[in-house]
Write a protein that holds these residues in place. Structure first.
Motif, PDB file in Angstrom:
ATOM      1  N   CYS A  38     -29.654  -5.600-109.259  1.00 19.42           N
ATOM      2  CA  CYS A  38     -29.845  -4.177-108.973  1.00 19.42           C
ATOM      3  C   CYS A  38     -29.611  -3.864-107.496  1.00 19.42           C
ATOM      4  CB  CYS A  38     -31.235  -3.741-109.422  1.00 19.42           C
ATOM      5  SG  CYS A  38     -31.424  -3.792-111.227  1.00 19.42           S
ATOM      6  N   ASP A  42     -26.884  -1.245-106.053  1.00 20.37           N
ATOM      7  CA  ASP A  42     -27.331  -0.191-105.147  1.00 20.37           C
ATOM      8  C   ASP A  42     -26.579  -0.267-103.815  1.00 20.37           C
ATOM      9  OD1 ASP A  42     -29.448   1.944-104.535  1.00 20.37           O
ATOM     10  OD2 ASP A  42     -29.701   0.546-102.868  1.00 20.37           O
ATOM     11  N   LEU A  66     -30.337  -5.474-118.403  1.00 23.01           N
ATOM     12  CA  LEU A  66     -29.370  -4.547-117.816  1.00 23.01           C
ATOM     13  C   LEU A  66     -28.573  -3.814-118.896  1.00 23.01           C
ATOM     14  CD1 LEU A  66     -28.236  -6.850-114.906  1.00 23.01           C
ATOM     15  CD2 LEU A  66     -29.373  -4.641-114.640  1.00 23.01           C
ATOM     16  N   THR A  79     -37.907  -1.621-111.449  1.00 21.12           N
ATOM     17  CA  THR A  79     -36.593  -1.968-110.895  1.00 21.12           C
ATOM     18  C   THR A  79     -35.490  -1.320-111.714  1.00 21.12           C
ATOM     19  OG1 THR A  79     -37.463  -4.074-110.080  1.00 21.12           O
ATOM     20  CG2 THR A  79     -35.075  -3.904-110.306  1.00 21.12           C
ATOM     21  N   MET A  80     -35.606  -1.395-113.032  1.00 20.34           N
ATOM     22  CA  MET A  80     -34.581  -0.830-113.909  1.00 20.34           C
ATOM     23  C   MET A  80     -34.518   0.691-113.782  1.00 20.34           C
ATOM     24  SD  MET A  80     -32.682  -2.982-115.360  1.00 20.34           S
ATOM     25  CE  MET A  80     -31.876  -1.729-116.323  1.00 20.34           C
ATOM     26  N   HIS A  83     -32.583   1.443-110.732  1.00 18.67           N
ATOM     27  CA  HIS A  83     -31.183   1.058-110.962  1.00 18.67           C
ATOM     28  C   HIS A  83     -30.456   2.093-111.827  1.00 18.67           C
ATOM     29  CE1 HIS A  83     -27.637  -1.031-112.347  1.00 18.67           C
ATOM     30  NE2 HIS A  83     -28.069  -0.887-113.580  1.00 18.67           N
ATOM     31  N   GLU A  87     -27.169   4.283-111.091  1.00 22.84           N
ATOM     32  CA  GLU A  87     -25.964   4.181-111.919  1.00 22.84           C
ATOM     33  C   GLU A  87     -25.485   5.572-112.339  1.00 22.84           C
ATOM     34  OE1 GLU A  87     -24.490   1.740-115.874  1.00 22.84           O
ATOM     35  OE2 GLU A  87     -26.347   1.127-114.894  1.00 22.84           O
TER      36      GLU A  87
END
Length: 158
Positions: A38, A42, A66, A79-80, A83, A87
């Motif tokens: 991630c 980023d 992911l 975190t996801m 991310h 995206e």
């Protein structure tokens, strides 16, 4: 054939590892590898804007997270979330593929080793560090919010 366009290598200290769950679970490899993927997306988002990059990894649990867009545990979920926001903001459509561990060039800088394909002129560790801090700040914010509510932070992690 592809070519290395950029690479980074970061050291994490004990406080960073504790935030990711060290000391509360046997290992934080899943969180660390997810975070590295991630951070890459980023840090390199402006270069990858409106593109179809392929992200190779050797950790199937991370690759599946992911692909699904969800992480296991509070750290991975946080975190996801960050991310996925990134995206969408950069209109990046990532394909996640598997690479055998022996062929994973990303393992080389994670061990602070050199390789002829990883040119010094392509290093982007300072940019990656800024991304790391952004993710850690978000994780810390979510952890503090859960603690204020009386909830535990490191539950349901692999």
């Amino acid at each position: 054939l592809g070519e290395c366009r950029s690479w980074f290598s970061l050291r994490v200290d004990k406080d960073m590892c504790a935030l990711l769950g060290a000391g509360e679970k046997e290992t934080i490899i899943y969180e660390m590898e997810l975070l590295a993927s991630c951070i890459a997306m980023d840090a390199w988002a402006p270069k990858l804007m409106a593109s179809f990059p392929v992200l190779f990894g050797d950790n199937d649990s991370v690759r599946f997270a992911l692909i699904r867009g969800t992480g296991m545990g509070k750290v991975a979920s946080t975190t996801m979330q960050l991310h996925l926001e990134n995206e969408v903001a950069f209109n990046t459509h990532v394909w996640f593929a598997r690479v055998p561990t022996e062929a994973n060039i990303a393992d080389i800088p994670s061990r602070f080793a050199s390789h002829p394909l990883l040119l010094d002129s392509l290093e982007s560790s300072s940019c990656a560090f800024d991304s790391l801090m952004k993710f850690l700040d978000k994780i810390k914010q979510v952890r503090n919010e859960l603690i204020e509510k009386g909830e535990q932070f490191h539950l349901d992690a692999p």
